[in-house]
Design an enzyme around this catalytic site. Structure first.
Site, mmCIF file in Angstrom:
data_model
loop_
_atom_site.group_PDB
_atom_site.id
_atom_site.type_symbol
_atom_site.label_atom_id
_atom_site.label_comp_id
_atom_site.label_asym_id
_atom_site.label_seq_id
_atom_site.Cartn_x
_atom_site.Cartn_y
_atom_site.Cartn_z
ATOM 1 N N VAL A 1 -1.629 -15.912 31.612
ATOM 2 C CA VAL A 1 -0.777 -16.773 30.795
ATOM 3 C C VAL A 1 0.612 -16.171 30.580
ATOM 4 C CG1 VAL A 1 -1.621 -15.868 28.579
ATOM 5 C CG2 VAL A 1 -0.693 -18.179 28.692
ATOM 6 N N HIS B 1 -3.744 -5.208 0.683
ATOM 7 C CA HIS B 1 -3.197 -5.665 1.963
ATOM 8 C C HIS B 1 -3.273 -7.188 2.054
ATOM 9 C CE1 HIS B 1 -2.651 -1.792 4.086
ATOM 10 N NE2 HIS B 1 -3.627 -1.377 3.290
ATOM 11 N N GLU C 1 -2.064 -8.971 4.365
ATOM 12 C CA GLU C 1 -2.059 -9.399 5.763
ATOM 13 C C GLU C 1 -3.449 -9.538 6.362
ATOM 14 O OE1 GLU C 1 -1.555 -4.842 5.911
ATOM 15 O OE2 GLU C 1 -1.087 -6.531 4.585
ATOM 16 N N CYS D 1 0.837 -1.208 0.000
ATOM 17 C CA CYS D 1 0.000 0.000 0.000
ATOM 18 C C CYS D 1 0.874 1.261 0.000
ATOM 19 C CB CYS D 1 -0.977 -0.020 1.173
ATOM 20 S SG CYS D 1 -2.343 1.159 0.978
#
Length: 509
Positions: free
Chosen positions: A224, A167, A169, A79
């Site tokens: 965690v 994009h 991702e 991008c």
């Protein structure tokens, strides 16, 4: 030497997602501000330029120095990154006639280009930009187009350099992970061997070298992150680690005892400290959320400091810091705007004069869980929902009293137990009950009541950065509402929060 991909950040909301997707390919990567990175060493196999909220035509547009990268090692501009490779190297980037945002399809692309090996013709991609590439520089070749975007992808001849307008991702780009894999494994030649097991081996060796025979203290929260950090340190230095679990009086019902028991089963030599009275006393009459957090943070420091000084010759403070915390502290524009202060032991080193060790600072939240699984962590800790450091204090939207804490604990226990009993707990990222400073009229039997309202909050998420409200069955919510109203004195109304993040936050305070 650990091979890696560098991601240069121009401030995109998707930058962390690029990193998380590459990590899914078992390839290690790091995010660095575009204006704060050194020339890549031999461990760097490739570089990705992120998107950005800026236009390349802006006077203050991010402008990286790519001298040591472009034409030397593989490069992928996404991008804004693609527009930078165009605008600043002889091409033309102009405002789009219509904003190009949302789903599109690659109607044509070069199937022989290594970036697109195995990609399906017409595959869906996700656009999100207000400018478009109107003309490419000499030596650039268009390798992909959509119906509306002629230059959806290009390659620079004589270099291993690519640019894409969409994009890869985001999950809306259906074969985006494959494209990223083509880049980082196919083009950059990464081995894809960065696994939880390899992380554990590397980290344990590194901890042994760094810490030697020094003693280390660690503040456990029951969550965690701190628990996985404790297991890694225990594997590395054994009895030289002293984990400390502080009961601040703001935990869930029976949580202190159940967490302590889980830690003992894990073989950790935990020191438990009941400081509940000190915390609740200092919170008396305080209703502002930021003030609550600061008080809780100060009291925690006092308690932890006192307990840590009981450990002889301690030299290190271990923290469960994870990668998103690290990234935000070195963002493009400096630390990101504070939405709320976090209760963390980050304030301790200046008070205690200890060196800091952070075994998880390279990991995202989902990766922490995978490492915990590889370490055989018990499910009750590994799959525990995130719980805020200030605990129930920020789920009481008024001053904190023992009576309100008891009311909230009972309502919360009914909700969480119900989620577990009905098989919903592991499908929800985080769940909570919020006690409102609101009273409403109700009818119980023949009597009118004027009592408190509570909110049920449950969200789904991958990493907590974004979240959607959980679409729990109406019948389940009705049962929980009835059980809370019938069993918890002082509550006569239950509502369900259907807000997503953004614009809302997961917690109410």
């Amino acid at each position: 030497m650990q091979e890696k991909i560098l991601i240069l950040d121009f401030g995109s909301q998707y930058t962390q997602l690029i990193a998380r997707r590459i990590r899914e390919l078992n390839v290690y990567c790091e995010i660095l501000p575009f204006n704060n990175f050194q020339s890549p060493d031999e461990s760097v196999r490739g570089v990705i330029l992120s998107g950005s909220p800026y236009s390349v035509r802006d006077a203050n547009a991010p402008f990286p120095d790519l001298t040591a990268i472009k034409g030397r090692i593989p490069l992928l501009g996404i991008c804004y990154g693609a527009q930078h490779l165009t605008h600043n190297f002889g091409g033309a980037v102009l405002p789009s006639k219509t904003r190009e945002y949302g789903r599109a399809r690659l109607v044509s692309f070069d199937q022989n280009d290594p970036l697109f090996y195995g990609i399906t013709p017409g595959t869906q991609v996700w656009m999100s930009h207000g400018d478009t590439i109107a003309g490419i520089p000499a030596g650039y070749t268009i390798t992909g187009s959509t119906a509306d975007v002629k230059v959806a992808a290009f390659r620079i001849e004589g270099e291993k350099s690519w640019g894409i307008q969409f994009h890869p991702e985001v999950y809306h780009t259906t074969e985006g992970l494959k494209m990223l894999g083509n880049f980082v494994i196919g083009i950059c030649g990464c081995r894809g061997d960065w696994t939880p097991e390899s992380f554990i081996d590397l980290t344990v060796r590194s901890l042994r070298e760094k810490l030697g025979n020094d003693r280390v203290v660690l503040g456990l929260s029951g969550g965690v992150d701190s628990s996985v950090a404790a297991l890694l340190l225990d594997r590395a230095i054994g009895s030289n680690l002293t984990p400390i679990f502080v009961d601040n009086g703001l935990l869930r019902k029976n949580e202190y005892d159940s967490v302590m028991e889980a830690y003992r089963k894990m073989g950790l030599n935990v020191t438990g400290v009941d400081a509940s009275e000190a915390f609740v006393d200092r919170l008396k009459g305080v209703s502002g959320p930021e003030k609550k957090r600061k008080i809780i943070g100060r009291v925690f420091i006092e308690v932890f400091d006192r307990e840590a000084h009981k450990v002889k010759n301690v030299k290190w403070l271990a923290q469960g810091t994870i990668y998103p915390d690290v990234i935000e502290s070195v963002s493009v524009n400096g630390p990101s705007a504070t939405i709320k202060s976090h209760h963390n032991v980050g304030g301790l080193p200046a008070e205690m004069h200890l060196k800091v060790v952070e075994p998880l600072r390279l990991l995202f939240k989902d990766e922490v869980r995978r490492v915990g699984h590889a370490l055989s962590m018990p499910e009750e800790i590994l799959n525990r929902h995130p719980f805020p450091g200030p605990g129930l204090a920020i789920r009481i939207l008024s001053d904190v009293t023992p009576e309100k804490l008891e009311t909230l604990r009972e309502a919360d226990d009914i909700f969480i137990s119900g989620l577990k009993r009905n098989g919903f707990y592991d499908k929800v990222w985080q769940a909570a009950v919020i006690l409102l400073p609101v009273q409403s009229v109700g009818v119980m039997g023949d009597e009118r009541t004027y009592e408190n309202a509570v909110v049920l909050r449950a969200v789904t998420s991958t990493d907590g950065m974004t979240a959607d409200w959980s679409h729990l069955p109406h019948e389940f919510l009705a049962d929980i509402s009835n059980e809370i109203i019938n069993k918890v004195k002082g509550i006569n109304r239950v509502v369900y929060d259907i807000s997503s993040k953004p614009p809302s936050t997961i917690e109410w305070e």
